[in-house]
Design an enzyme around this catalytic site. Structure first.
Site, PDB file in Angstrom:
ATOM      1  N   ARG A   1      10.592  32.164-111.873  1.00  0.00           N
ATOM      2  CA  ARG A   1      10.987  31.787-110.520  1.00  0.00           C
ATOM      3  C   ARG A   1      11.736  30.464-110.539  1.00  0.00           C
ATOM      4  O   ARG A   1      11.618  29.682-111.481  1.00  0.00           O
ATOM      5  CB  ARG A   1       9.783  31.738-109.586  1.00  0.00           C
ATOM      6  CG  ARG A   1       8.687  30.740-109.925  1.00  0.00           C
ATOM      7  CD  ARG A   1       7.658  30.669-108.786  1.00  0.00           C
ATOM      8  NE  ARG A   1       7.200  31.987-108.340  1.00  0.00           N
ATOM      9  CZ  ARG A   1       7.105  32.349-107.055  1.00  0.00           C
ATOM     10  NH1 ARG A   1       7.451  31.520-106.101  1.00  0.00           N
ATOM     11  NH2 ARG A   1       6.662  33.527-106.727  1.00  0.00           N
TER      12      ARG A   1
ATOM     13  N   GLU B   1       8.066  39.476 -98.025  1.00  0.00           N
ATOM     14  CA  GLU B   1       7.043  39.682 -97.000  1.00  0.00           C
ATOM     15  C   GLU B   1       7.493  38.906 -95.765  1.00  0.00           C
ATOM     16  O   GLU B   1       7.811  37.718 -95.865  1.00  0.00           O
ATOM     17  CB  GLU B   1       5.691  39.144 -97.499  1.00  0.00           C
ATOM     18  CG  GLU B   1       4.598  39.465 -96.510  1.00  0.00           C
ATOM     19  CD  GLU B   1       3.218  38.980 -96.946  1.00  0.00           C
ATOM     20  OE1 GLU B   1       3.088  38.436 -98.055  1.00  0.00           O
ATOM     21  OE2 GLU B   1       2.297  39.160 -96.134  1.00  0.00           O
TER      22      GLU B   1
ATOM     23  N   LYS C   1       6.077  29.541 -99.276  1.00  0.00           N
ATOM     24  CA  LYS C   1       6.214  29.766 -97.832  1.00  0.00           C
ATOM     25  C   LYS C   1       5.035  29.179 -97.061  1.00  0.00           C
ATOM     26  O   LYS C   1       5.200  28.718 -95.947  1.00  0.00           O
ATOM     27  CB  LYS C   1       6.329  31.264 -97.548  1.00  0.00           C
ATOM     28  CG  LYS C   1       7.719  31.795 -97.824  1.00  0.00           C
ATOM     29  CD  LYS C   1       7.876  33.209 -97.304  1.00  0.00           C
ATOM     30  CE  LYS C   1       7.365  34.200 -98.314  1.00  0.00           C
ATOM     31  NZ  LYS C   1       7.616  35.587 -97.951  1.00  0.00           N
TER      32      LYS C   1
HETATM   33  P1  ATP Z   1       6.298  32.197-101.868  1.00  0.00           P
HETATM   34  O1  ATP Z   1       5.558  32.091-103.158  1.00  0.00           O
HETATM   35  O2  ATP Z   1       7.393  31.221-101.690  1.00  0.00           O
HETATM   36  O3  ATP Z   1       5.429  32.277-100.681  1.00  0.00           O
HETATM   37  P2  ATP Z   1       6.507  34.960-102.203  1.00  0.00           P
HETATM   38  O4  ATP Z   1       6.686  35.354-103.616  1.00  0.00           O
HETATM   39  O5  ATP Z   1       5.192  35.136-101.595  1.00  0.00           O
HETATM   40  O6  ATP Z   1       7.091  33.527-101.991  1.00  0.00           O
HETATM   41  P3  ATP Z   1       7.885  37.186-101.169  1.00  0.00           P
HETATM   42  O7  ATP Z   1       8.332  37.381 -99.792  1.00  0.00           O
HETATM   43  O8  ATP Z   1       6.792  38.027-101.675  1.00  0.00           O
HETATM   44  O9  ATP Z   1       7.555  35.671-101.291  1.00  0.00           O
HETATM   45  O10 ATP Z   1       9.111  37.225-102.181  1.00  0.00           O
HETATM   46  C1  ATP Z   1      10.062  38.253-102.213  1.00  0.00           C
HETATM   47  C2  ATP Z   1      10.685  38.299-103.588  1.00  0.00           C
HETATM   48  O11 ATP Z   1      11.267  37.037-103.901  1.00  0.00           O
HETATM   49  C3  ATP Z   1       9.667  38.584-104.659  1.00  0.00           C
HETATM   50  O12 ATP Z   1      10.191  39.598-105.495  1.00  0.00           O
HETATM   51  C4  ATP Z   1       9.495  37.297-105.402  1.00  0.00           C
HETATM   52  O13 ATP Z   1       9.251  37.529-106.736  1.00  0.00           O
HETATM   53  C5  ATP Z   1      10.840  36.610-105.166  1.00  0.00           C
HETATM   54  N1  ATP Z   1      10.681  35.156-105.164  1.00  0.00           N
HETATM   55  C6  ATP Z   1       9.846  34.427-104.389  1.00  0.00           C
HETATM   56  N2  ATP Z   1       9.914  33.108-104.685  1.00  0.00           N
HETATM   57  C7  ATP Z   1      10.844  33.003-105.673  1.00  0.00           C
HETATM   58  C8  ATP Z   1      11.371  31.906-106.438  1.00  0.00           C
HETATM   59  N3  ATP Z   1      10.964  30.660-106.216  1.00  0.00           N
HETATM   60  N4  ATP Z   1      12.301  32.164-107.369  1.00  0.00           N
HETATM   61  C9  ATP Z   1      12.730  33.428-107.587  1.00  0.00           C
HETATM   62  N5  ATP Z   1      12.277  34.500-106.922  1.00  0.00           N
HETATM   63  C10 ATP Z   1      11.341  34.308-105.974  1.00  0.00           C
HETATM   64 MG    MG Z   2       4.537  37.284-102.306  1.00  0.00          MG
END
Ligand code: ATP
Ligand code: MG
Length: 576
Positions: A282, A46, A292
């Site tokens: 993760r 995102e 984020k």
């Molecule tokens: P955050 O929780 O850090 O805000 P998010 O999951 O909201 O991250 P996205 O932009 O939705 O961030 O993530 C894009 C992809 O990266 C998703 O498929 C998510 O599963 C993966 N992802 C996010 N954080 C991690 C992590 N710490 N380890 C592995 N994959 C991740």
């Molecule tokens: Mg997300």
């Protein structure tokens, strides 16, 4: 290896990636001829922040699996939530994924470009009785939904007729209703033990401008509804994500089923592509935060210098810090892929960085905490240039010339006036090697009024030019130095962990920013050999015997690099 070139599956997969359960899962699909054996994955961030090292793990899995199976990986902006998304994040995401070494080719997508199709599917679901407009407030909706161990209660609006639903949904879209007053819900099963199956929300009213679609929409789809549609419309075969989505998987499949009934799935090379979701744990790293939202707070509250502050776990921060992309990919490979939640030690990431830099970074001499050394038997106006090896690990790295003269800077910690038993470096009466130059014996010490050592005097052995004794006598210590007359001033930035505790989020009664390390950045003026002025921004060298340093991408000026300490030479407690 260029990770963007499709290669033979077995050749591309490392031993780790060959074994993990995601690989096995895809391999079984391919062997069974599912989706005609095609493999298409996607990385769907995102655009509401910069990518971090956790995303690097996901990127390596998504692109890595596509490569391993001769498939392809899409880069998609999952931009269905107008609140915090922005084009500047889109640019940063593209730059970071490219820098990590991955290429999405022409397959770059915006979820927002699919809003119309998502809406059409919602209308189709209303018509087939699979969705209804619900007027419960969010609190009521949650209450009716209940808890997993007891059945939920049906919404009183669940039995609304198709015509009324279509009318209300159209008016939601037209902006006639307030935010929160109504939503569109799937009609599935209020008794399901999976609460995500209890008539989940598909669309909600949000009167916000979207960075791409402007004010065109007053309603926005939820993640649960939008994500499977995005995957299906792009013809993704394997939708890989983190574990928190595992409980959403039945809903994902439900949406795909509805699309299949309506003939909305992509047909490629004669095969109907039916995406499947699979989840992995993760990445979380100690001594940092990864969400984020929290990283954004550090930026907004100016607790760091920006998203790409070299202390941040963001890809752009690590890049500025001097972490090579190959080291990050190697780290992602070494942590492996599993379903078990765990925290990874920062030390592992640092050791991957050290491994790479040891092989690739040229050596230079610089003194961070200077002490003057005077060679009393060396002519005052003479100078010599000695050959210094650029990298003992790299036969091609060659040598360079380093200037030498009567007065040198040495590291204060390389001298002890009253040495203890374990100290083998410079002390009164002791002989050491001045690296690449000669052997030097300390004969006297100068003090200031407070008794602090301000200079070390001594003599060199003119027969030891280049650093070797003519009679083969042994010296126990070798130290680095910089000729004072030729020394270049260097701004160095010494980084330490951003937080003082391994898990800054563990204590819910405290705010994570309370655990910020006040000493995470120390700026120090150092002296370096003249060749350091030639460093280009982004180049990394090893300051001999000290640490790896990278010329900052933002702060360096031509001829004047600002040096970020990337990582120390050895793992040290409390330092990185
Ligand atoms: P955050 O929780 O850090 O805000 P998010 O999951 O909201 O991250 P996205 O932009 O939705 O961030 O993530 C894009 C992809 O990266 C998703 O498929 C998510 O599963 C993966 N992802 C996010 N954080 C991690 C992590 N710490 N380890 C592995 N994959 C991740
Ligand atoms: Mg997300």
């Amino acid at each position: 290896m260029n990770p963007t070139t499709p290669t033979d599956a077995t050749a591309a997969a490392t031993p780790e990636s060959r074994g993990h359960f995601i690989y096995q899962f895809i391999a079984e699909d391919v062997a069974a001829g599912r989706n005609g054996g095609q493999v298409v994955t996607r990385f769907p961030p995102e655009p509401n922040g910069f990518l971090h090292i956790g995303h690097a793990k996901a990127i390596c899995i998504d692109f890595g699996m596509a490569e391993a199976f001769n498939g392809r990986c899409h880069l998609r902006m999952d931009d269905t939530n107008p609140a915090k998304e922005d084009e500047s994040y889109v640019r940063a995401i593209k730059e970071d994924v490219r820098w990590l070494g991955f290429d999405w080719g022409e397959h770059f997508y915006y979820a927002a470009d699919m809003f119309e199709q998502m809406h059409d599917l919602a209308v189709a679901l209303i018509k087939s009785g699979h969705a209804y407009v619900c007027d419960l407030s969010q609190e009521e909706w949650k209450e009716y939904r209940g808890i997993p161990t007891e059945p939920g209660i049906e919404s009183p609006y669940r039995k609304r007729g198709v015509e009324e639903n279509l009318d209300l949904f159209a008016r939601m879209r037209a902006g006639e209703f307030e935010e929160g007053s109504r939503c569109l819900r799937a009609r599935i099963d209020m008794t399901s033990p999976n609460i995500h199956f209890r008539d989940p929300v598909l669309y909600r009213i949000m009167k916000q401008s979207h960075y791409r679609t402007g004010d065109q929409w007053q309603i926005y789809p939820t993640y649960d509804f939008a994500h499977p549609i995005e995957d299906a419309l792009e013809g993704v075969t394997h939708s890989l994500c983190t574990l928190e989505f595992e409980v959403h998987r039945p809903l994902y499949d439900w949406v795909i089923d509805r699309m299949q009934e309506l003939g909305m799935l992509v047909v490629r090379d004669g095969h109907t592509i039916r995406p499947q979701q699979r989840e992995f744990a993760r990445l979380s790293l100690d001594y940092t935060v990864m969400s984020k939202r929290k990283l954004l707070q550090l930026v907004q509250d100016q607790l760091v210098e920006g998203w790409d502050d070299p202390r941040m776990p963001t890809i752009s921060g690590l890049r500025r810090r001097g972490y090579p992309a190959a080291a990050i990919r190697d780290f992602c490979d070494r942590i492996g892929v599993s379903k078990y939640k765990s925290s990874t030690e920062l030390a592992l990431l640092e050791s991957c960085v050290r491994d790479h830099l040891n092989r690739t970074a040229q050596r230079r001499m610089a003194v961070i905490d200077p002490l003057r050394l005077v060679i009393d038997n060396y002519p005052a106006d003479a100078e010599e240039w000695f050959d210094a090896v650029n990298n003992h690990e790299d036969p091609e790295a060659d040598t360079r010339k380093v200037p030498f003269s009567r007065e040198l800077w040495i590291e204060r910690e390389d001298f002890m006036e009253f040495p203890d038993k374990k100290f083998f470096r410079l002390a009164p009466g002791r002989e050491v090697r001045l690296r690449y130059a000669c052997l030097f014996t300390c004969t006297s010490v100068e003090h200031d009024d407070e008794g602090r050592v301000v200079a070390v005097h001594g003599t060199y052995d003119p027969e030891s030019r280049g650093g070797n004794a003519p009679d083969g006598r042994r010296v126990r210590g070798t130290i680095h130095w910089v000729s004072i007359r030729h020394a270049q001033p260097l701004e160095t930035r010494l980084y330490d962990r951003l937080f003082t505790v391994p898990d800054p989020e563990a204590d819910e009664s405290r705010h994570f920013t309370e655990f910020l390390n006040p000493d995470s950045l120390r700026c120090v003026n150092a002296w370096g050999e003249p060749s350091l002025t030639e460093l280009l921004p982004g180049e990394t060298v090893q300051f001999e015997r000290l640490a790896y340093f990278c010329a900052d991408l933002r702060l360096s000026r031509p001829g004047q690099p600002v040096m970020n300490r990337t990582v120390t030479l050895k793992e040290a407690r409390g330092k990185n």
